[in-house]
Design a protein around this motif. Structure first.
Motif, PDB file in Angstrom:
ATOM      1  N   VAL A   1       0.826  -1.207   0.000  1.00  0.00           N
ATOM      2  CA  VAL A   1       0.000   0.000   0.000  1.00  0.00           C
ATOM      3  C   VAL A   1       0.860   1.257   0.000  1.00  0.00           C
ATOM      4  O   VAL A   1       0.648   2.138  -0.823  1.00  0.00           O
ATOM      5  CB  VAL A   1      -0.999  -0.017   1.172  1.00  0.00           C
ATOM      6  N   PRO A   2       1.852   1.424   0.856  1.00  0.00           N
ATOM      7  CA  PRO A   2       2.657   2.645   0.813  1.00  0.00           C
ATOM      8  C   PRO A   2       3.383   2.835  -0.517  1.00  0.00           C
ATOM      9  O   PRO A   2       3.528   3.958  -0.986  1.00  0.00           O
ATOM     10  CB  PRO A   2       3.653   2.468   1.950  1.00  0.00           C
ATOM     11  N   GLY A   3       3.806   1.756  -1.142  1.00  0.00           N
ATOM     12  CA  GLY A   3       4.456   1.866  -2.444  1.00  0.00           C
ATOM     13  C   GLY A   3       3.514   2.399  -3.507  1.00  0.00           C
ATOM     14  O   GLY A   3       3.875   3.258  -4.310  1.00  0.00           O
ATOM     15  N   TRP A   4       2.275   1.909  -3.514  1.00  0.00           N
ATOM     16  CA  TRP A   4       1.302   2.373  -4.501  1.00  0.00           C
ATOM     17  C   TRP A   4       0.902   3.821  -4.235  1.00  0.00           C
ATOM     18  O   TRP A   4       0.693   4.591  -5.178  1.00  0.00           O
ATOM     19  CB  TRP A   4       0.061   1.479  -4.500  1.00  0.00           C
TER      20      TRP A   4
ATOM     21  N   MET B   1       3.744  10.520  -6.933  1.00  0.00           N
ATOM     22  CA  MET B   1       4.817  10.925  -7.836  1.00  0.00           C
ATOM     23  C   MET B   1       4.287  11.140  -9.252  1.00  0.00           C
ATOM     24  O   MET B   1       4.707  12.075  -9.945  1.00  0.00           O
ATOM     25  CB  MET B   1       5.937   9.882  -7.835  1.00  0.00           C
ATOM     26  N   THR B   2       3.360  10.304  -9.691  1.00  0.00           N
ATOM     27  CA  THR B   2       2.768  10.467 -11.017  1.00  0.00           C
ATOM     28  C   THR B   2       1.989  11.769 -11.091  1.00  0.00           C
ATOM     29  O   THR B   2       2.086  12.514 -12.076  1.00  0.00           O
ATOM     30  CB  THR B   2       1.851   9.274 -11.339  1.00  0.00           C
ATOM     31  N   ALA B   3       1.214  12.055 -10.057  1.00  0.00           N
ATOM     32  CA  ALA B   3       0.463  13.312 -10.029  1.00  0.00           C
ATOM     33  C   ALA B   3       1.409  14.517 -10.045  1.00  0.00           C
ATOM     34  O   ALA B   3       1.157  15.512 -10.725  1.00  0.00           O
ATOM     35  CB  ALA B   3      -0.434  13.355  -8.798  1.00  0.00           C
ATOM     36  N   GLY B   4       2.510  14.416  -9.315  1.00  0.00           N
ATOM     37  CA  GLY B   4       3.498  15.493  -9.315  1.00  0.00           C
ATOM     38  C   GLY B   4       4.120  15.705 -10.685  1.00  0.00           C
ATOM     39  O   GLY B   4       4.299  16.847 -11.126  1.00  0.00           O
ATOM     40  N   LEU B   5       4.429  14.617 -11.371  1.00  0.00           N
ATOM     41  CA  LEU B   5       4.991  14.737 -12.723  1.00  0.00           C
ATOM     42  C   LEU B   5       3.992  15.374 -13.684  1.00  0.00           C
ATOM     43  O   LEU B   5       4.374  16.189 -14.528  1.00  0.00           O
ATOM     44  CB  LEU B   5       5.413  13.366 -13.239  1.00  0.00           C
ATOM     45  N   VAL B   6       2.739  15.015 -13.569  1.00  0.00           N
ATOM     46  CA  VAL B   6       1.713  15.611 -14.433  1.00  0.00           C
ATOM     47  C   VAL B   6       1.626  17.112 -14.197  1.00  0.00           C
ATOM     48  O   VAL B   6       1.551  17.897 -15.151  1.00  0.00           O
ATOM     49  CB  VAL B   6       0.346  14.929 -14.206  1.00  0.00           C
ATOM     50  N   VAL B   7       1.662  17.533 -12.946  1.00  0.00           N
ATOM     51  CA  VAL B   7       1.590  18.960 -12.627  1.00  0.00           C
ATOM     52  C   VAL B   7       2.798  19.701 -13.192  1.00  0.00           C
ATOM     53  O   VAL B   7       2.659  20.777 -13.791  1.00  0.00           O
ATOM     54  CB  VAL B   7       1.465  19.163 -11.103  1.00  0.00           C
ATOM     55  N   VAL B   8       3.986  19.143 -13.037  1.00  0.00           N
ATOM     56  CA  VAL B   8       5.203  19.798 -13.534  1.00  0.00           C
ATOM     57  C   VAL B   8       5.192  19.885 -15.056  1.00  0.00           C
ATOM     58  O   VAL B   8       5.484  20.945 -15.639  1.00  0.00           O
ATOM     59  CB  VAL B   8       6.465  19.049 -13.027  1.00  0.00           C
ATOM     60  N   ILE B   9       4.836  18.796 -15.726  1.00  0.00           N
ATOM     61  CA  ILE B   9       4.801  18.805 -17.194  1.00  0.00           C
ATOM     62  C   ILE B   9       3.738  19.772 -17.693  1.00  0.00           C
ATOM     63  O   ILE B   9       3.962  20.506 -18.659  1.00  0.00           O
ATOM     64  CB  ILE B   9       4.577  17.376 -17.731  1.00  0.00           C
ATOM     65  N   TRP B  10       2.569  19.781 -17.041  1.00  0.00           N
ATOM     66  CA  TRP B  10       1.509  20.696 -17.445  1.00  0.00           C
ATOM     67  C   TRP B  10       1.946  22.149 -17.256  1.00  0.00           C
ATOM     68  O   TRP B  10       1.648  23.004 -18.094  1.00  0.00           O
ATOM     69  CB  TRP B  10       0.243  20.415 -16.637  1.00  0.00           C
ATOM     70  N   ALA B  11       2.668  22.442 -16.180  1.00  0.00           N
ATOM     71  CA  ALA B  11       3.127  23.811 -15.929  1.00  0.00           C
ATOM     72  C   ALA B  11       4.135  24.250 -16.998  1.00  0.00           C
ATOM     73  O   ALA B  11       4.130  25.409 -17.418  1.00  0.00           O
ATOM     74  CB  ALA B  11       3.753  23.907 -14.545  1.00  0.00           C
TER      75      ALA B  11
END
Length: 65
Positions: free
Chosen positions: A26-29, A35-45
């Motif tokens: 569970v903690p890994g998922w 991390m995926t959500a963070g990457l999406v935010v950075v790429i979108w910005a």
């Protein structure tokens, strides 16, 4: 021993082992999701303004405005 009793014991043991193995994932998922959500935010910005400009150019070419 009875075959049904042996089978029932094996199923309980296998089911318990499967539940124990999944508890640590569970903690890994959660980390992967964050991390995926963070990457999406950075790429979108970074790419957002360029994509908006590209969209506006395409709309203006199609509509002729």
């Amino acid at each position: 021993m009875d075959a049904p009793k042996v089978l029932a014991r094996r199923l309980r043991t296998a089911w318990g082992d499967a539940l124990d193995d999944e508890a640590g994932d569970v903690p890994g998922w959660v980390l992967i999701t964050l991390m995926t959500a963070g990457l999406v935010v950075v790429i979108w910005a970074l790419a957002g303004p360029a994509l908006a400009q590209l969209f506006e150019q395409a709309i203006s070419r199609v509509s002729g405005l």
